[in-house]
Design an enzyme around this catalytic site. Structure first.
Site, short mmCIF file in Angstrom:
data_model
loop_
_atom_site.label_atom_id
_atom_site.label_comp_id
_atom_site.label_asym_id
_atom_site.label_seq_id
_atom_site.Cartn_x
_atom_site.Cartn_y
_atom_site.Cartn_z
N LYS A 1 0.85 -1.20 0.00
CA LYS A 1 0.00 0.00 0.00
C LYS A 1 0.88 1.24 0.00
O LYS A 1 2.05 1.20 0.41
CB LYS A 1 -0.93 0.03 1.21
CG LYS A 1 -0.25 -0.01 2.60
CD LYS A 1 0.17 1.33 3.15
CE LYS A 1 0.84 1.23 4.52
NZ LYS A 1 1.52 2.44 4.96
N ASP B 1 -3.08 -1.07 9.71
CA ASP B 1 -3.13 -1.09 8.24
C ASP B 1 -3.75 -2.38 7.69
O ASP B 1 -3.96 -2.48 6.48
CB ASP B 1 -1.71 -0.96 7.66
CG ASP B 1 -1.15 0.44 7.82
OD1 ASP B 1 -1.95 1.40 7.90
OD2 ASP B 1 0.09 0.57 7.87
O1 C5P Z 1 -1.37 -0.63 14.65
P1 C5P Z 1 0.09 -0.79 14.44
O2 C5P Z 1 0.67 -1.91 15.26
O3 C5P Z 1 0.49 -0.89 13.01
O4 C5P Z 1 0.75 0.56 14.98
C1 C5P Z 1 2.13 0.68 15.26
C2 C5P Z 1 2.32 1.89 16.14
O5 C5P Z 1 2.04 3.09 15.40
C3 C5P Z 1 1.39 1.95 17.34
O6 C5P Z 1 1.95 1.28 18.43
C4 C5P Z 1 1.25 3.43 17.60
O7 C5P Z 1 2.34 3.88 18.35
C5 C5P Z 1 1.38 4.04 16.21
N1 C5P Z 1 0.08 4.38 15.61
C6 C5P Z 1 -0.62 5.46 16.09
N2 C5P Z 1 -1.85 5.80 15.55
C7 C5P Z 1 -2.35 5.08 14.52
C8 C5P Z 1 -1.64 3.97 14.00
C9 C5P Z 1 -0.42 3.65 14.59
O8 C5P Z 1 -0.18 6.14 17.03
N3 C5P Z 1 -3.53 5.43 14.01
#
Ligand code: C5P
Length: 294
Positions: free
Chosen positions: A11, A138
């Protein structure tokens, strides 16, 4: 059916805006996202247990197979449904790792989608999307696999009509941690905010030139402040004839929007010589289905 083969598309975030910090520590996003022609190739086979093996250009840097998000996706689906068996997952990794291109999320989404069929689970779309959101912000987008505006943590998806675009991707050799990038963001002082409505309009009309002034990613100043290679890559792409250049997700990959495919090939040839140590490739964004784009 005992075996299934799938593509897991990368993506790109053409834009990424943050509307605020949430009480759960995540950030409220508004991001225009598109799937790319660049994809990992997955094979899923019925097996007594869950296992994972990988090959291909970007297999070397993968974590321990049991800790990979694709294995986690299989384990989550198994425990959610009580399915008794397992699966052997084989991945050909064509998507650069830790790049902002959603490779791990795409693999996890493909595993959810593929095992729903292989294991004959008959889970509804929304149930799969809910499981996807538990795996990562994602993963729901990767499961949808269509141009969309992502909101909330990334799991609230509005499909949008979008023509295909010709892009050039450049991944500088820069480490990244998504969490660390978000932690450095000050939601009260953000530069580089996108005009998402203008981007949505330009995509619907298939006008890549109209994206130039509208794209933006509020995480760019943080990543490029720490890693000047990112700004250099973007400037080189513009110097080589790109209409616009931006960073996808929390980086470090920079994408350039080209006027057409032959221009994209020209940019790859020109910029490739100047950007030593970077991964550089030409890709297309996948358009929305005809019923949406009219
Ligand atoms: O959801 P994911 O594990 O991919 O997110 C990785 C990190 O990115 C999270 O731990 C968070 O710190 C940050 N994040 C965020 N807000 C989002 C997506 C991700 O703060 N909407």
């Amino acid at each position: 059916m005992s075996k299934i083969c799938l593509l897991a598309h990368a993506k790109a975030n053409l834009t990424l805006d943050v509307l605020g910090r949430r009480p759960d520590g995540y950030h409220e996003l508004e991001s225009v996202m598109v799937p790319l022609s660049l994809a990992d190739f997955l094979t899923l086979e019925k097996a007594p247990r869950i296992s994972l093996s990988s090959e291909g250009p970007f297999a070397a840097g993968l974590p321990d197979p049991a800790a990979d998000l694709a294995s986690e996706a299989a384990a989550l689906l198994k425990s959610w449904t009580g399915y008794a068996g397992g699966c052997a997952i084989t991945m050909r990794k064509n998507i650069p790792l830790a790049a902002g291109l959603g490779g791990g999320s795409a693999d996890a989404a493909a595993v959810l989608h593929g095992l729903n069929r292989l294991w004959d689970l008959k889970l509804e779309r929304q149930e799969l999307l809910n499981l996807a959101a538990r795996l990562g912000s994602d993963v729901p987008f990767c499961l949808l696999d269509r141009p969309a505006v992502a909101r909330g943590r990334g799991e609230i998806l509005e499909m949008i009509p979008a023509a295909a675009l010709d892009l050039v991707l450049v991944k500088p050799p820069v480490p990244k941690s998504t969490g660390a990038v978000y932690r450095k963001l000050n939601p009260d002082r953000m530069g580089n905010r996108p005009d998402n409505q203008a981007v949505v309009r330009a995509l619907a009309l298939g006008r890549p030139g109209a994206l130039t002034a509208a794209i933006g990613n509020v995480l760019t100043p943080i990543m490029s402040g720490d890693h000047p290679e990112i700004g250099r890559a973007a400037q080189t792409l513009l110097d080589c004839g790109a209409l616009a250049a931006g960073m996808t997700g929390a980086g470090p990959t920079v994408f350039a929007i080209a006027e057409n495919r032959s221009k994209a090939k020209e940019i790859v040839a020109l910029a490739g010589r100047r950007l030593e140590g970077c991964e550089i490739m030409e890709v297309q964004t996948l358009p929305s289905p005809r019923s949406l784009s009219g």
